[in-house]
Design a protein around this motif. Structure first.
Motif, PDB file in Angstrom:
ATOM      1  N   LEU A   7      34.951  13.145  51.093  1.00 49.42           N
ATOM      2  CA  LEU A   7      35.221  14.651  51.211  1.00 49.42           C
ATOM      3  C   LEU A   7      34.507  15.113  52.229  1.00 49.42           C
ATOM      4  O   LEU A   7      34.790  15.908  53.141  1.00 49.42           O
ATOM      5  CB  LEU A   7      35.042  15.468  50.019  1.00 49.42           C
ATOM      6  N   GLY A   8      33.140  14.611  52.426  1.00 49.58           N
ATOM      7  CA  GLY A   8      32.341  15.208  53.394  1.00 49.58           C
ATOM      8  C   GLY A   8      31.470  16.457  52.885  1.00 49.58           C
ATOM      9  O   GLY A   8      30.778  17.105  53.667  1.00 49.58           O
ATOM     10  N   PHE A   9      31.428  16.479  51.633  1.00 41.98           N
ATOM     11  CA  PHE A   9      30.712  17.950  50.964  1.00 41.98           C
ATOM     12  C   PHE A   9      30.399  17.558  49.468  1.00 41.98           C
ATOM     13  O   PHE A   9      31.132  16.827  48.923  1.00 41.98           O
ATOM     14  CB  PHE A   9      31.283  19.264  51.345  1.00 41.98           C
ATOM     15  N   LYS A  10      29.388  18.358  48.930  1.00 45.44           N
ATOM     16  CA  LYS A  10      28.905  18.064  47.740  1.00 45.44           C
ATOM     17  C   LYS A  10      30.065  18.905  46.851  1.00 45.44           C
ATOM     18  O   LYS A  10      30.397  20.133  47.089  1.00 45.44           O
ATOM     19  CB  LYS A  10      27.661  18.488  47.156  1.00 45.44           C
ATOM     20  N   TYR A  11      30.477  18.442  45.390  1.00 45.32           N
ATOM     21  CA  TYR A  11      31.225  19.223  44.674  1.00 45.32           C
ATOM     22  C   TYR A  11      30.494  20.274  44.243  1.00 45.32           C
ATOM     23  O   TYR A  11      31.216  21.485  44.037  1.00 45.32           O
ATOM     24  CB  TYR A  11      31.552  18.280  43.330  1.00 45.32           C
ATOM     25  N   GLU A  12      29.254  20.418  44.043  1.00 49.53           N
ATOM     26  CA  GLU A  12      28.533  21.711  43.702  1.00 49.53           C
ATOM     27  C   GLU A  12      28.724  22.798  44.764  1.00 49.53           C
ATOM     28  O   GLU A  12      28.928  24.037  44.352  1.00 49.53           O
ATOM     29  CB  GLU A  12      26.980  21.282  43.760  1.00 49.53           C
ATOM     30  N   ASP A  13      28.573  22.350  46.177  1.00 51.15           N
ATOM     31  CA  ASP A  13      28.791  23.371  47.194  1.00 51.15           C
ATOM     32  C   ASP A  13      30.159  23.875  47.174  1.00 51.15           C
ATOM     33  O   ASP A  13      30.505  25.041  47.374  1.00 51.15           O
ATOM     34  CB  ASP A  13      28.442  22.821  48.439  1.00 51.15           C
ATOM     35  N   ALA A  14      31.226  22.992  46.881  1.00 54.08           N
ATOM     36  CA  ALA A  14      32.546  23.183  46.848  1.00 54.08           C
ATOM     37  C   ALA A  14      33.064  24.277  45.648  1.00 54.08           C
ATOM     38  O   ALA A  14      33.617  25.109  46.147  1.00 54.08           O
ATOM     39  CB  ALA A  14      33.420  22.147  46.785  1.00 54.08           C
ATOM     40  N   ASP A  15      32.409  23.945  44.734  1.00 53.86           N
ATOM     41  CA  ASP A  15      32.408  24.956  43.612  1.00 53.86           C
ATOM     42  C   ASP A  15      31.998  26.406  43.657  1.00 53.86           C
ATOM     43  O   ASP A  15      32.670  27.204  43.516  1.00 53.86           O
ATOM     44  CB  ASP A  15      31.920  24.262  42.522  1.00 53.86           C
ATOM     45  N   LYS A  16      30.975  26.358  44.262  1.00 50.64           N
ATOM     46  CA  LYS A  16      30.052  27.770  44.778  1.00 50.64           C
ATOM     47  C   LYS A  16      31.122  28.378  45.862  1.00 50.64           C
ATOM     48  O   LYS A  16      31.408  29.554  45.725  1.00 50.64           O
ATOM     49  CB  LYS A  16      28.809  27.639  45.252  1.00 50.64           C
ATOM     50  N   ILE A  17      31.585  27.692  46.809  1.00 54.13           N
ATOM     51  CA  ILE A  17      32.231  28.563  47.860  1.00 54.13           C
ATOM     52  C   ILE A  17      33.756  28.936  47.209  1.00 54.13           C
ATOM     53  O   ILE A  17      34.242  29.897  47.506  1.00 54.13           O
ATOM     54  CB  ILE A  17      32.578  27.405  49.079  1.00 54.13           C
ATOM     55  N   LEU A  18      34.395  27.928  46.501  1.00 53.38           N
ATOM     56  CA  LEU A  18      35.674  28.303  45.896  1.00 53.38           C
ATOM     57  C   LEU A  18      35.331  29.602  45.136  1.00 53.38           C
ATOM     58  O   LEU A  18      36.431  30.334  45.084  1.00 53.38           O
ATOM     59  CB  LEU A  18      36.428  27.237  45.148  1.00 53.38           C
ATOM     60  N   TYR A  19      34.561  29.435  44.181  1.00 48.11           N
ATOM     61  CA  TYR A  19      34.172  30.642  43.300  1.00 48.11           C
ATOM     62  C   TYR A  19      34.251  31.910  44.127  1.00 48.11           C
ATOM     63  O   TYR A  19      34.696  32.825  43.852  1.00 48.11           O
ATOM     64  CB  TYR A  19      32.918  30.402  42.563  1.00 48.11           C
ATOM     65  N   LEU A  20      33.464  31.938  45.077  1.00 47.74           N
ATOM     66  CA  LEU A  20      33.130  33.261  45.885  1.00 47.74           C
ATOM     67  C   LEU A  20      34.332  33.620  46.544  1.00 47.74           C
ATOM     68  O   LEU A  20      34.695  34.815  46.631  1.00 47.74           O
ATOM     69  CB  LEU A  20      31.939  32.858  47.058  1.00 47.74           C
ATOM     70  N   PHE A  21      35.174  32.802  47.256  1.00 49.90           N
ATOM     71  CA  PHE A  21      36.365  32.821  47.931  1.00 49.90           C
ATOM     72  C   PHE A  21      37.370  33.268  46.882  1.00 49.90           C
ATOM     73  O   PHE A  21      38.177  34.476  47.242  1.00 49.90           O
ATOM     74  CB  PHE A  21      36.656  31.744  48.649  1.00 49.90           C
ATOM     75  N   LEU A  22      37.661  32.663  45.713  1.00 51.78           N
ATOM     76  CA  LEU A  22      38.814  32.915  45.056  1.00 51.78           C
ATOM     77  C   LEU A  22      38.710  34.047  43.929  1.00 51.78           C
ATOM     78  O   LEU A  22      39.357  34.602  43.702  1.00 51.78           O
ATOM     79  CB  LEU A  22      39.384  31.547  44.413  1.00 51.78           C
TER      80      LEU A  22
END
Length: 66
Positions: A7-22
């Protein structure tokens, strides 16, 4: 190779970004400037979420009458 490397990114970062966005309805700019994520990472995560959205959509059902 791990999923995170693919993916090119950590799940932990993706979770934070998606939580903030969605969930919190933060804009990309807010996520970048207020929360310190790089523009490249935010764009990559949101793009991946957008192109895989079909996996989370319900399949329309069709019913037939006798």
């Amino acid at each position: 190779m791990t999923d995170e490397k693919d993916l090119g990114f950590k799940y932990e970062d993706a979770d934070k970004i998606l939580y903030l966005f969605l969930a919190l309805r933060k804009s990309k700019e807010e996520i970048i400037f207020q929360y310190g994520f790089s523009p490249e990472l935010v764009n990559k995560v949101l793009k991946r979420a957008r192109i895989t959205n079909y996996k989370r959509e319900k399949v329309p059902m069709c019913y037939f009458q006798k």
